[in-house]
Scaffold this motif. Structure first.
Motif, PDB file in Angstrom:
ATOM      1  N   PRO A  73       0.825  -1.224   0.000  1.00 37.58           N
ATOM      2  CA  PRO A  73       0.000   0.000   0.000  1.00 37.58           C
ATOM      3  C   PRO A  73       0.852   1.265   0.000  1.00 37.58           C
ATOM      4  O   PRO A  73       0.695   2.153   0.843  1.00 37.58           O
ATOM      5  N   ASP A  74       1.786   1.348  -0.951  1.00 38.14           N
ATOM      6  CA  ASP A  74       2.631   2.529  -1.090  1.00 38.14           C
ATOM      7  C   ASP A  74       2.072   3.427  -2.181  1.00 38.14           C
ATOM      8  O   ASP A  74       0.959   3.210  -2.685  1.00 38.14           O
ATOM      9  N   ALA A 119      -3.289   9.827   4.317  1.00 37.99           N
ATOM     10  CA  ALA A 119      -2.111   8.958   4.307  1.00 37.99           C
ATOM     11  C   ALA A 119      -1.259   9.224   5.538  1.00 37.99           C
ATOM     12  O   ALA A 119      -0.968  10.378   5.861  1.00 37.99           O
ATOM     13  N   ALA A 120      -0.872   8.164   6.223  1.00 37.17           N
ATOM     14  CA  ALA A 120       0.011   8.265   7.385  1.00 37.17           C
ATOM     15  C   ALA A 120       0.921   7.039   7.385  1.00 37.17           C
ATOM     16  O   ALA A 120       0.437   5.912   7.462  1.00 37.17           O
ATOM     17  N   GLY A 121       2.213   7.263   7.257  1.00 45.14           N
ATOM     18  CA  GLY A 121       3.132   6.146   7.198  1.00 45.14           C
ATOM     19  C   GLY A 121       3.072   5.381   5.894  1.00 45.14           C
ATOM     20  O   GLY A 121       3.384   4.184   5.856  1.00 45.14           O
ATOM     21  N   GLY A 124       6.447   6.628   0.118  1.00 43.39           N
ATOM     22  CA  GLY A 124       6.368   7.436  -1.086  1.00 43.39           C
ATOM     23  C   GLY A 124       5.492   8.660  -0.962  1.00 43.39           C
ATOM     24  O   GLY A 124       5.421   9.452  -1.903  1.00 43.39           O
ATOM     25  N   LEU A 125       4.814   8.832   0.191  1.00 44.27           N
ATOM     26  CA  LEU A 125       3.952   9.996   0.406  1.00 44.27           C
ATOM     27  C   LEU A 125       4.220  10.581   1.783  1.00 44.27           C
ATOM     28  O   LEU A 125       4.341   9.834   2.762  1.00 44.27           O
ATOM     29  N   ASP A 126       4.281  11.898   1.856  1.00 41.73           N
ATOM     30  CA  ASP A 126       4.304  12.542   3.163  1.00 41.73           C
ATOM     31  C   ASP A 126       2.941  12.364   3.827  1.00 41.73           C
ATOM     32  O   ASP A 126       1.906  12.313   3.155  1.00 41.73           O
ATOM     33  N   ASP A 127       2.951  12.299   5.151  1.00 38.71           N
ATOM     34  CA  ASP A 127       1.688  12.202   5.869  1.00 38.71           C
ATOM     35  C   ASP A 127       0.831  13.428   5.558  1.00 38.71           C
ATOM     36  O   ASP A 127       1.335  14.552   5.511  1.00 38.71           O
ATOM     37  N   ARG A 149       1.831  10.017  16.071  1.00 34.20           N
ATOM     38  CA  ARG A 149       2.138   9.088  14.989  1.00 34.20           C
ATOM     39  C   ARG A 149       0.929   8.215  14.685  1.00 34.20           C
ATOM     40  O   ARG A 149       0.344   7.592  15.562  1.00 34.20           O
ATOM     41  N   ALA A 150       0.527   8.195  13.431  1.00 32.60           N
ATOM     42  CA  ALA A 150      -0.560   7.341  12.979  1.00 32.60           C
ATOM     43  C   ALA A 150      -0.058   6.558  11.774  1.00 32.60           C
ATOM     44  O   ALA A 150       1.040   6.795  11.276  1.00 32.60           O
ATOM     45  N   ARG A 151      -0.848   5.621  11.320  1.00 30.54           N
ATOM     46  CA  ARG A 151      -0.416   4.853  10.161  1.00 30.54           C
ATOM     47  C   ARG A 151      -1.626   4.375   9.368  1.00 30.54           C
ATOM     48  O   ARG A 151      -2.728   4.262   9.892  1.00 30.54           O
ATOM     49  N   GLY A 152      -1.384   4.088   8.111  1.00 30.80           N
ATOM     50  CA  GLY A 152      -2.423   3.533   7.267  1.00 30.80           C
ATOM     51  C   GLY A 152      -2.894   4.507   6.204  1.00 30.80           C
ATOM     52  O   GLY A 152      -2.454   5.658   6.133  1.00 30.80           O
ATOM     53  N   ALA A 153      -3.763   4.020   5.358  1.00 30.51           N
ATOM     54  CA  ALA A 153      -4.352   4.817   4.287  1.00 30.51           C
ATOM     55  C   ALA A 153      -5.857   4.675   4.339  1.00 30.51           C
ATOM     56  O   ALA A 153      -6.388   3.588   4.550  1.00 30.51           O
ATOM     57  N   CYS A 154      -6.518   5.791   4.160  1.00 28.92           N
ATOM     58  CA  CYS A 154      -7.975   5.829   4.251  1.00 28.92           C
ATOM     59  C   CYS A 154      -8.506   6.708   3.136  1.00 28.92           C
ATOM     60  O   CYS A 154      -7.952   7.781   2.865  1.00 28.92           O
ATOM     61  N   LEU A 155      -9.549   6.252   2.476  1.00 28.35           N
ATOM     62  CA  LEU A 155     -10.221   7.055   1.463  1.00 28.35           C
ATOM     63  C   LEU A 155     -11.395   7.795   2.085  1.00 28.35           C
ATOM     64  O   LEU A 155     -12.044   7.289   3.002  1.00 28.35           O
TER      65      LEU A 155
END
Length: 520
Positions: A73-74, A119-121, A124-127, A149-155
């Motif tokens: 998921p990059d 986007a967090a963590g 290839g993308l800044d948070d 600090r968080a992580r993951g990707a959400c739409l």
């Protein structure tokens, strides 16, 4: 307050119905040269181009729902995913006019749904919070900077109601919600291909607006507002960051000279705000791997070549195998869409069958739950026969009759409803769900839109084509079915047939030239 919200929703639904002797309130005229802009720019943001390569290949359509290793998921994985669910798929050109097509259909090709990424963590993308720009296949960074600090990707998804209201008037809110359903189903198919397991977050509309920055009223001064819809986690353990420290950008104006205003749309939007439905008895883990497809057509090809039919040939007969596969996909577990929507089915297809191999023309019902069959029998016309029509599917013949003229009349006299092989009437359990939670009005339309998207992709995979029909005479439908009240309501039509393409239309690639990496 709940009673007031319910009254607003019921009043809106009633006044936005089309009838045989009148249409719902809409614009008296259309100036096509003044159509709202098809894409929203966020001026003053950094634009980051996404990789355009598709990360998956050679997956047969019949194996879409099979388990597979997850694509990382990059930024490359997200670029592939967004192309497959909300990106452009082609451009059409005719007589000096040019318009884009996307991976999901939209009423009037107006596309009111906007896509956001948190986007967090993500490699290839800044948070940060990003707006997805379909035209450039790029992200516009809207917000960033968080102390936790968080992580993951959400739409995130939002609707710009004016895009639809410009053409369709008061009925436009319905179409925006149906469009969102198509988008959610498109997300589910793209995620399945990449081995991802998306889920709806139990965050209400107000919370979604805060996470997406859509509650910042000053940023939208003088431009069309966006209505928050839903957040979708692309990882099961995603953690959303808290409020961002830094914000940038102003949304572009889509229509500088709107000729009409439809305040009832804002009223029903407010009345239907709420959280997505809670998962119920339906299984989110059921996977159907159907190797019985007529050909091992590549799934990515199906998604990228999908089109909405503009006309059918009026004579082709759908093979029985295609018909059965299409109906199977609409049942729980039959499509990746029902992993993202693991809720008891509340929208049930009724079918006006015109030309299907081995199926007598007539009106049929496909209850999607065992309980629904009894409910439908209790409210539909008592003269319906309910004869089993397939040994392996909950398909019942209600009436044997030629249905072409009826379909055409019900669908606002549109010939395309009669010239295909089958026309679906999507009948929703209505009064109960909406009374329990007025936000259910949105959710029923999402479910109907998801059903429509499943239909259109399954048809495309089999060499047929679908088209959504939002214009229909609501109470004429209900009179045909013998519905005595609003316990059930038809909220969408969908037709499938053998498409007739217009040879005058030129098809061009979705993304031809590389775009610059930023803008002011």
């Amino acid at each position: 307050m709940s009673d007031s919200r319910l009254a607003t929703v019921l009043a809106y639904h009633a006044r936005s119905k089309h009838a045989l002797d009148r249409y719902a309130a809409g614009p008296g005229t259309l100036d096509w040269d003044a159509q709202p802009a098809a894409f929203r720019d966020w001026a003053g943001t950094q634009r980051i181009a996404l990789p355009r390569d598709i990360a998956v290949a050679a997956i047969p359509w019949g194996e879409v729902a099979a388990g597979r290793p997850a694509v990382p998921p990059d930024s490359a994985g997200l670029g592939s995913f967004l192309r497959l669910c909300v990106g452009l798929t082609a451009w059409k050109e005719y007589a000096g006019s040019r318009w884009s097509l996307r991976a999901h259909p939209s009423s009037g090709n107006l596309h009111p749904t906007e896509t956001w990424l948190i986007a967090a963590g993500v490699a290839g993308l800044d948070d940060g919070l990003y707006h997805y720009h379909n035209l450039h296949h790029a992200l516009e960074r809207r917000a960033w900077g968080t102390p936790v600090r968080a992580r993951g990707a959400c739409l995130g998804f939002s609707s710009i109601h004016w895009r639809e209201a410009w053409k369709y008037g008061e009925r436009a809110f319905r179409y925006c919600q149906l469009d969102l359903g198509h988008v959610l189903a498109a997300v589910s198919y793209a995620a399945a291909l990449q081995g991802w397991r998306p889920r709806l977050l139990n965050i209400d509309t107000v919370g979604a607006a805060r996470h997406l920055g859509l509650d910042r009223a000053g940023d939208f001064a003088g431009v069309e507002q966006e209505e928050a819809e839903v957040l979708v986690a692309l990882e099961t353990d995603v953690v959303l960051p808290p409020d961002w420290q830094h914000w940038a950008g102003k949304p572009g104006l889509l229509d500088p000279r709107p000729l009409y205003r439809w305040p009832v749309i804002d009223e029903v939007a407010v009345a239907t705000r709420g959280a997505p439905p809670v998962a119920g008895a339906a299984s989110a883990d059921t996977a159907v791997c159907r190797s019985d497809c007529a050909a091992d057509i590549d799934a990515v090809e199906v998604i990228l070549r999908r089109r909405s039919a503009q006309a059918f040939d009026g004579r082709s007969t759908m093979p029985a195998g295609v018909f059965r596969r299409l109906l199977t996909a609409l049942l729980p577990g039959g499509s990746p869409a029902w992993k993202l929507w693991p809720h008891p089915a509340r929208v049930h297809p009724l079918l006006l069958v015109h030309r299907v191999e081995g199926i007598e023309p007539g009106l049929y019902a496909l209850p999607r739950t065992a309980a629904a069959k009894g409910m439908l029998q209790s409210v539909l016309r008592d003269t319906f026969s309910w004869q089993p029509a397939d040994p392996g599917l909950p398909l019942f013949q209600l009436v044997a009759a030629r249905t072409g003229k009826t379909a055409r009349t019900l669908c606002c006299h549109q010939a395309i409803a009669a010239e295909g092989a089958v026309t679906f009437m999507l009948l929703a359990e209505f009064a109960g769900p909406v009374a329990a939670d007025p936000a259910g009005y949105r959710h029923l339309h999402w479910e109907a839109g998801m059903l429509g998207h499943v239909v259109t992709l399954e048809a495309e995979a089999a060499g047929w084509r679908g088209t959504g029909i939002g214009c229909f005479f609501d109470d004429a439908d209900h009179e045909l079915l013998g519905l005595p009240d609003n316990r059930f309501q038809v909220i969408y039509h969908y037709a499938v047939g053998m498409a007739v393409d217009d040879p005058r239309l030129l098809t061009l690639p979705a993304y031809e030239a590389e775009e610059e990496g930023g803008h002011g």
